[in-house]
Design a protein around this motif. Structure first.
Motif, PDB file in Angstrom:
ATOM      1  N   PHE A  34     -30.021  29.952   8.582  1.00 62.43           N
ATOM      2  CA  PHE A  34     -30.876  30.633   9.554  1.00 62.43           C
ATOM      3  C   PHE A  34     -32.277  30.067   9.487  1.00 62.43           C
ATOM      4  O   PHE A  34     -32.720  29.582   8.452  1.00 62.43           O
ATOM      5  CB  PHE A  34     -30.912  32.142   9.276  1.00 62.43           C
ATOM      6  N   GLU A  35     -32.964  30.123  10.621  1.00 58.31           N
ATOM      7  CA  GLU A  35     -34.391  29.842  10.674  1.00 58.31           C
ATOM      8  C   GLU A  35     -35.084  31.188  10.652  1.00 58.31           C
ATOM      9  O   GLU A  35     -34.825  32.029  11.529  1.00 58.31           O
ATOM     10  CB  GLU A  35     -34.763  29.105  11.958  1.00 58.31           C
ATOM     11  N   PRO A  36     -35.931  31.445   9.672  1.00 57.37           N
ATOM     12  CA  PRO A  36     -36.608  32.748   9.613  1.00 57.37           C
ATOM     13  C   PRO A  36     -37.487  32.973  10.841  1.00 57.37           C
ATOM     14  O   PRO A  36     -38.050  32.030  11.404  1.00 57.37           O
ATOM     15  CB  PRO A  36     -37.463  32.654   8.353  1.00 57.37           C
ATOM     16  N   ALA A  37     -37.589  34.219  11.241  1.00 59.11           N
ATOM     17  CA  ALA A  37     -38.467  34.578  12.345  1.00 59.11           C
ATOM     18  C   ALA A  37     -39.916  34.456  11.892  1.00 59.11           C
ATOM     19  O   ALA A  37     -40.232  34.696  10.727  1.00 59.11           O
ATOM     20  CB  ALA A  37     -38.179  35.997  12.814  1.00 59.11           C
ATOM     21  N   GLY A  38     -40.769  34.052  12.808  1.00 52.30           N
ATOM     22  CA  GLY A  38     -42.199  33.940  12.525  1.00 52.30           C
ATOM     23  C   GLY A  38     -42.993  34.730  13.546  1.00 52.30           C
ATOM     24  O   GLY A  38     -42.427  35.467  14.357  1.00 52.30           O
ATOM     25  N   ASP A  39     -44.302  34.548  13.542  1.00 53.74           N
ATOM     26  CA  ASP A  39     -45.172  35.294  14.457  1.00 53.74           C
ATOM     27  C   ASP A  39     -44.773  35.114  15.913  1.00 53.74           C
ATOM     28  O   ASP A  39     -44.630  36.084  16.646  1.00 53.74           O
ATOM     29  CB  ASP A  39     -46.633  34.875  14.253  1.00 53.74           C
ATOM     30  N   ASP A  40     -44.614  33.861  16.335  1.00 58.20           N
ATOM     31  CA  ASP A  40     -44.274  33.582  17.733  1.00 58.20           C
ATOM     32  C   ASP A  40     -42.890  32.957  17.866  1.00 58.20           C
ATOM     33  O   ASP A  40     -42.584  32.346  18.882  1.00 58.20           O
ATOM     34  CB  ASP A  40     -45.312  32.619  18.337  1.00 58.20           C
ATOM     35  N   ASP A  41     -42.066  33.096  16.837  1.00 55.69           N
ATOM     36  CA  ASP A  41     -40.755  32.467  16.828  1.00 55.69           C
ATOM     37  C   ASP A  41     -39.706  33.496  16.395  1.00 55.69           C
ATOM     38  O   ASP A  41     -39.821  34.060  15.312  1.00 55.69           O
ATOM     39  CB  ASP A  41     -40.767  31.280  15.861  1.00 55.69           C
ATOM     40  N   LEU A  59     -19.697  13.886   4.820  1.00 53.30           N
ATOM     41  CA  LEU A  59     -18.953  13.292   5.923  1.00 53.30           C
ATOM     42  C   LEU A  59     -19.404  13.800   7.280  1.00 53.30           C
ATOM     43  O   LEU A  59     -19.600  13.011   8.210  1.00 53.30           O
ATOM     44  CB  LEU A  59     -17.450  13.599   5.781  1.00 53.30           C
ATOM     45  N   GLU A  60     -19.538  15.119   7.391  1.00 51.88           N
ATOM     46  CA  GLU A  60     -19.713  15.697   8.720  1.00 51.88           C
ATOM     47  C   GLU A  60     -20.269  17.105   8.625  1.00 51.88           C
ATOM     48  O   GLU A  60     -20.009  17.829   7.665  1.00 51.88           O
ATOM     49  CB  GLU A  60     -18.335  15.743   9.389  1.00 51.88           C
ATOM     50  N   ALA A  61     -21.026  17.496   9.680  1.00 54.17           N
ATOM     51  CA  ALA A  61     -21.503  18.870   9.824  1.00 54.17           C
ATOM     52  C   ALA A  61     -21.063  19.383  11.187  1.00 54.17           C
ATOM     53  O   ALA A  61     -21.299  18.738  12.207  1.00 54.17           O
ATOM     54  CB  ALA A  61     -23.019  18.929   9.715  1.00 54.17           C
ATOM     55  N   ARG A  62     -20.411  20.529  11.193  1.00 53.03           N
ATOM     56  CA  ARG A  62     -20.013  21.204  12.431  1.00 53.03           C
ATOM     57  C   ARG A  62     -20.823  22.497  12.482  1.00 53.03           C
ATOM     58  O   ARG A  62     -20.593  23.404  11.699  1.00 53.03           O
ATOM     59  CB  ARG A  62     -18.520  21.507  12.432  1.00 53.03           C
ATOM     60  N   ILE A  63     -21.784  22.543  13.410  1.00 54.44           N
ATOM     61  CA  ILE A  63     -22.761  23.635  13.417  1.00 54.44           C
ATOM     62  C   ILE A  63     -22.762  24.319  14.775  1.00 54.44           C
ATOM     63  O   ILE A  63     -22.839  23.669  15.812  1.00 54.44           O
ATOM     64  CB  ILE A  63     -24.167  23.103  13.076  1.00 54.44           C
ATOM     65  N   ASP A  64     -22.692  25.640  14.745  1.00 56.12           N
ATOM     66  CA  ASP A  64     -22.785  26.468  15.948  1.00 56.12           C
ATOM     67  C   ASP A  64     -24.108  27.210  15.937  1.00 56.12           C
ATOM     68  O   ASP A  64     -24.451  27.854  14.941  1.00 56.12           O
ATOM     69  CB  ASP A  64     -21.646  27.491  15.983  1.00 56.12           C
ATOM     70  N   GLU A  65     -24.836  27.137  17.049  1.00 56.86           N
ATOM     71  CA  GLU A  65     -26.090  27.866  17.194  1.00 56.86           C
ATOM     72  C   GLU A  65     -25.782  29.214  17.833  1.00 56.86           C
ATOM     73  O   GLU A  65     -25.075  29.286  18.841  1.00 56.86           O
ATOM     74  CB  GLU A  65     -27.054  27.064  18.071  1.00 56.86           C
ATOM     75  N   LEU A  66     -26.315  30.294  17.257  1.00 60.50           N
ATOM     76  CA  LEU A  66     -26.002  31.644  17.724  1.00 60.50           C
ATOM     77  C   LEU A  66     -27.195  32.393  18.309  1.00 60.50           C
ATOM     78  O   LEU A  66     -27.036  33.498  18.803  1.00 60.50           O
ATOM     79  CB  LEU A  66     -25.414  32.463  16.569  1.00 60.50           C
ATOM     80  N   GLY A  67     -28.366  31.810  18.259  1.00 54.95           N
ATOM     81  CA  GLY A  67     -29.547  32.461  18.803  1.00 54.95           C
ATOM     82  C   GLY A  67     -30.236  33.343  17.785  1.00 54.95           C
ATOM     83  O   GLY A  67     -29.845  33.417  16.623  1.00 54.95           O
ATOM     84  N   PRO A  68     -31.282  34.043  18.219  1.00 51.17           N
ATOM     85  CA  PRO A  68     -32.054  34.898  17.313  1.00 51.17           C
ATOM     86  C   PRO A  68     -31.227  36.058  16.769  1.00 51.17           C
ATOM     87  O   PRO A  68     -30.367  36.612  17.469  1.00 51.17           O
ATOM     88  CB  PRO A  68     -33.192  35.431  18.188  1.00 51.17           C
ATOM     89  N   ARG A  69     -31.495  36.417  15.519  1.00 54.60           N
ATOM     90  CA  ARG A  69     -30.768  37.515  14.867  1.00 54.60           C
ATOM     91  C   ARG A  69     -30.877  38.817  15.671  1.00 54.60           C
ATOM     92  O   ARG A  69     -29.913  39.565  15.780  1.00 54.60           O
ATOM     93  CB  ARG A  69     -31.325  37.725  13.463  1.00 54.60           C
ATOM     94  N   ALA A  70     -32.039  39.076  16.246  1.00 55.20           N
ATOM     95  CA  ALA A  70     -32.259  40.334  16.964  1.00 55.20           C
ATOM     96  C   ALA A  70     -31.345  40.485  18.181  1.00 55.20           C
ATOM     97  O   ALA A  70     -31.007  41.601  18.567  1.00 55.20           O
ATOM     98  CB  ALA A  70     -33.717  40.445  17.389  1.00 55.20           C
ATOM     99  N   THR A  71     -30.933  39.369  18.776  1.00 60.17           N
ATOM    100  CA  THR A  71     -30.097  39.442  19.976  1.00 60.17           C
ATOM    101  C   THR A  71     -28.723  38.804  19.772  1.00 60.17           C
ATOM    102  O   THR A  71     -27.945  38.713  20.720  1.00 60.17           O
ATOM    103  CB  THR A  71     -30.799  38.746  21.156  1.00 60.17           C
ATOM    104  N   MET A  72     -28.432  38.397  18.562  1.00 55.39           N
ATOM    105  CA  MET A  72     -27.171  37.709  18.277  1.00 55.39           C
ATOM    106  C   MET A  72     -25.987  38.665  18.435  1.00 55.39           C
ATOM    107  O   MET A  72     -26.058  39.834  18.057  1.00 55.39           O
ATOM    108  CB  MET A  72     -27.199  37.164  16.843  1.00 55.39           C
ATOM    109  N   ASP A  73     -24.921  38.132  18.975  1.00 61.65           N
ATOM    110  CA  ASP A  73     -23.674  38.881  19.128  1.00 61.65           C
ATOM    111  C   ASP A  73     -22.901  38.760  17.813  1.00 61.65           C
ATOM    112  O   ASP A  73     -22.378  37.692  17.485  1.00 61.65           O
ATOM    113  CB  ASP A  73     -22.887  38.280  20.297  1.00 61.65           C
ATOM    114  N   ASP A  74     -22.829  39.841  17.039  1.00 59.66           N
ATOM    115  CA  ASP A  74     -22.170  39.812  15.730  1.00 59.66           C
ATOM    116  C   ASP A  74     -20.690  39.469  15.839  1.00 59.66           C
ATOM    117  O   ASP A  74     -20.143  38.784  14.973  1.00 59.66           O
ATOM    118  CB  ASP A  74     -22.343  41.149  15.000  1.00 59.66           C
ATOM    119  N   ALA A  75     -20.036  39.931  16.894  1.00 56.70           N
ATOM    120  CA  ALA A  75     -18.615  39.623  17.077  1.00 56.70           C
ATOM    121  C   ALA A  75     -18.428  38.129  17.322  1.00 56.70           C
ATOM    122  O   ALA A  75     -17.493  37.514  16.796  1.00 56.70           O
ATOM    123  CB  ALA A  75     -18.033  40.437  18.228  1.00 56.70           C
TER     124      ALA A  75
END
Length: 146
Positions: A34-41, A59-75
């Motif tokens: 996760f990227e921690p939330a900041g003042d304007d982020d 070898l490889e990284a498979r990464i999914d971006e899920l958006g900000p924690r406050a609006t992330m869909d937990d499911a």
């Protein structure tokens, strides 16, 4: 001493719940950086599957971006996480020994990043983004700080 060639990560019930080996001998680490939330982020949440060869080379990284924690869909997060785990097929959970690495995705650096703490002249390997697992000597202990 310098940065390590390999860092041991022991399987546990916390951040290293999904580490081990695939049926073909590759090593894997499934995690939720996760990227921690900041003042304007609002920050950002991810699901990341890191794959290494049997000797621990990245070898490889498979990464999914899920958006900000406050609006992330937990499911959706659980679905993506479970899908990444299924991609691996049959696995054996246990200790892995992997090399530090870095990869850029979504404008962010992901990986096990080696850095020298200039204050105490001690090397650390930190899981980024989020720096929620930090390893130091002895590199083969398999233990980490949070």
């Amino acid at each position: 001493m310098g940065a390590p060639d390999l860092v041991a990560i022991d399987h546990d019930d916390y951040h290293a719940e999904h580490v081990g080996r695939t049926a073909d001998g590759r090593q894997f680490f499934l995690t939720t950086p996760f990227e921690p939330a900041g003042d304007d982020d609002p920050g950002n949440e991810f699901v990341a599957l890191f794959l290494f060869d049997a000797a621990g080379r990245f070898l490889e990284a498979r990464i999914d971006e899920l958006g900000p924690r406050a609006t992330m869909d937990d499911a959706l997060r659980r679905e993506r996480y479970d899908a990444r785990l299924r991609e691996l097929g049959e696995v054996t959970y246990g200790r892995i020994e992997v090399a530090p690495f870095a990869v850029e995705r979504f404008g962010t650096t992901f990986g096990l990043l080696a850095r020298l703490d200039e204050e105490d002249e001690q090397w650390w390997v930190e899981l980024h983004p989020g720096n929620y697992m930090a390893f130091t000597e002895p590199w083969d202990s398999g233990e980490y700080d949070t």
